[in-house]
Design an enzyme around this catalytic site. Structure first.
Site, short mmCIF file in Angstrom:
data_model
loop_
_atom_site.label_atom_id
_atom_site.label_comp_id
_atom_site.label_asym_id
_atom_site.label_seq_id
_atom_site.Cartn_x
_atom_site.Cartn_y
_atom_site.Cartn_z
N LYS A 22 14.41 -24.95 14.66
CA LYS A 22 14.26 -24.79 13.60
C LYS A 22 14.74 -23.29 13.44
O LYS A 22 14.70 -22.57 14.11
CB LYS A 22 13.00 -25.11 13.07
CG LYS A 22 11.98 -24.16 13.90
CD LYS A 22 10.42 -24.55 13.43
CE LYS A 22 9.72 -23.95 14.15
NZ LYS A 22 9.61 -22.25 14.13
N MET A 79 15.48 -11.24 12.44
CA MET A 79 15.71 -12.03 11.45
C MET A 79 16.02 -11.14 10.07
O MET A 79 15.49 -11.48 8.93
CB MET A 79 14.52 -13.09 10.99
CG MET A 79 14.38 -13.88 12.48
SD MET A 79 12.98 -14.75 12.09
CE MET A 79 11.80 -13.66 13.01
N ASP A 92 14.40 -24.45 21.84
CA ASP A 92 14.68 -24.16 20.57
C ASP A 92 16.10 -24.17 20.36
O ASP A 92 17.04 -24.00 21.33
CB ASP A 92 13.91 -22.77 20.41
CG ASP A 92 12.65 -22.96 19.84
OD1 ASP A 92 12.15 -24.06 19.24
OD2 ASP A 92 11.87 -22.00 19.68
N1 SAH Z 1 11.59 -14.70 20.31
C1 SAH Z 1 12.93 -14.04 20.22
C2 SAH Z 1 13.08 -13.79 18.81
C3 SAH Z 1 13.02 -15.04 17.85
S1 SAH Z 1 13.20 -14.85 16.37
C4 SAH Z 1 13.36 -13.01 21.25
O1 SAH Z 1 12.20 -12.25 21.73
O2 SAH Z 1 14.51 -12.57 21.15
C5 SAH Z 1 14.81 -15.19 15.93
C6 SAH Z 1 15.66 -13.89 15.83
O3 SAH Z 1 15.89 -13.13 17.11
C7 SAH Z 1 17.17 -14.17 15.42
O4 SAH Z 1 17.14 -14.39 14.03
C8 SAH Z 1 17.72 -12.53 15.97
O5 SAH Z 1 17.41 -11.80 14.70
C9 SAH Z 1 17.23 -12.52 17.18
N2 SAH Z 1 18.10 -13.00 18.00
C10 SAH Z 1 17.74 -13.98 19.03
N3 SAH Z 1 18.41 -14.02 19.83
C11 SAH Z 1 19.52 -13.52 19.53
C12 SAH Z 1 20.97 -12.98 20.06
N4 SAH Z 1 21.42 -13.74 21.09
N5 SAH Z 1 21.87 -12.22 19.35
C13 SAH Z 1 21.26 -11.42 18.25
N6 SAH Z 1 19.94 -11.54 17.70
C14 SAH Z 1 19.19 -12.66 18.49
#
Ligand code: SAH
Length: 283
Positions: free
Chosen positions: A71, A186, A50
């Site tokens: 995406k 998000m 991803d």
């Molecule tokens: N599965 C992922 C989340 C996916 S949704 C998890 O468990 O972290 C994607 C959202 O995750 C982003 O829009 C943001 O809000 C958050 N996110 C993921 N990686 C991030 C990072 N390195 N720093 C800040 N927010 C992050």
């Protein structure tokens, strides 16, 4: 430095052809990968990754074909179905397919849907959890997602629903009353709506808020603000996603626990930000 030969001798799972391993990559720092993920990467024939996956991690899959399936932005996604179908197709070709998703695959990442589609199509799967941004990302900013003096509950919410809108199913009053700490994934696009919903539900306008962008990566940036000012401050700072937003007094702990700043030579701003006035370990 890591000598992988020193890793515990154990029977690491063998990646059989025709399987899909649905695997969390953690929030960014490659060191936050699990050993199961590393084991999978080294055996995979194909890695389907991803947008939020740190590309350095892909170097640990030297034999794999790398397929980007990114995406972003909570847009309605016709592609989700295509991704699942592609995984099925690759597995049916007898490939060892590692599906690599940012953070944890089952946290706001549609991993459950992908896994379900695979199972429905008789593809054997293994799930490898990862460190989610809402926990590990905050830890890198010096924010403990639970802290005895602050919260007995934490709520993880998404700022987007399937159509990119603020989720209408969320009961902000209930969240506001029931959870001292709220972690928003998000959340950037709809931060003003989230902020208003919480203020209307009675949350303190001065409640601390932290916005951590690109958490755990070299670009990590932390904005500290308040519930009242968070929307305008985010806008003024021109922050770029991904961002994790933490609302609640746990953010204050950053004043003592910003370990990255301390590693760079700064002294803690306040060693007792919650005004306990007693040694932290006393009962
Ligand atoms: N599965 C992922 C989340 C996916 S949704 C998890 O468990 O972290 C994607 C959202 O995750 C982003 O829009 C943001 O809000 C958050 N996110 C993921 N990686 C991030 C990072 N390195 N720093 C800040 N927010 C992050």
């Amino acid at each position: 430095m890591i000598d992988f030969n020193l890793l515990p001798k154990k029977k690491w799972p063998i990646f059989s052809p025709g399987w899909v391993w649905l695997c969390g990559a953690g929030p960014g720092d490659p060191g936050l990968l699990t050993l199961h993920a590393l084991n999978g990467l080294t055996q995979a024939d194909v890695v389907v990754f991803d947008a939020l996956v740190n590309k350095e991690i892909l170097e640990w899959a030297p034999n794999a074909e790398l397929i980007y399936a990114g995406k972003r932005g909570g847009k309605p996604s016709a592609k989700q179905r295509d991704i699942s179908l592609h995984l099925i197709e690759l597995a049916k070709l007898g490939k060892r397919v590692l599906r690599l998703k940012g953070g944890d695959p089952f946290v706001f990442g549609r991993g459950g849907e992908e896994a379900q589609t695979l199972v429905q199509n008789f593809i054997p799967i293994r799930i490898i959890p990862g460190i989610s941004a809402g926990i590990g990302g905050l830890a890198y900013a010096g924010i403990p997602v639970t802290h005895r003096d602050v919260n007995q509950a934490v709520t993880f919410v998404t700022g987007h629903d399937q159509n990119g809108n603020t989720p209408s199913s969320l009961n902000w009053s209930a969240i506001s009353e029931g959870s001292q700490v709220i972690v928003v994934y998000m959340g950037m696009k709809h931060i003003d709506h989230i902020r208003m919903s919480l203020l209307n539900a009675g949350r303190d306008k001065n409640e601390p808020v932290a916005v951590v962008t690109s958490a755990t990566s070299l670009k990590q940036h932390v904005l500290e603000t308040t519930l009242e000012n968070c929307a305008q401050d985010i806008k003024a700072a021109h922050l770029t996603p991904p961002a994790i937003i933490c609302i609640g007094r746990a953010v204050l702990m950053r004043q003592v626990l910003d370990w990255q700043a301390q590693a760079a030579g700064e002294t803690p701003r306040n060693v007792d930000p919650l005004n306990r006035g007693r040694p932290a370990e006393s009962a």
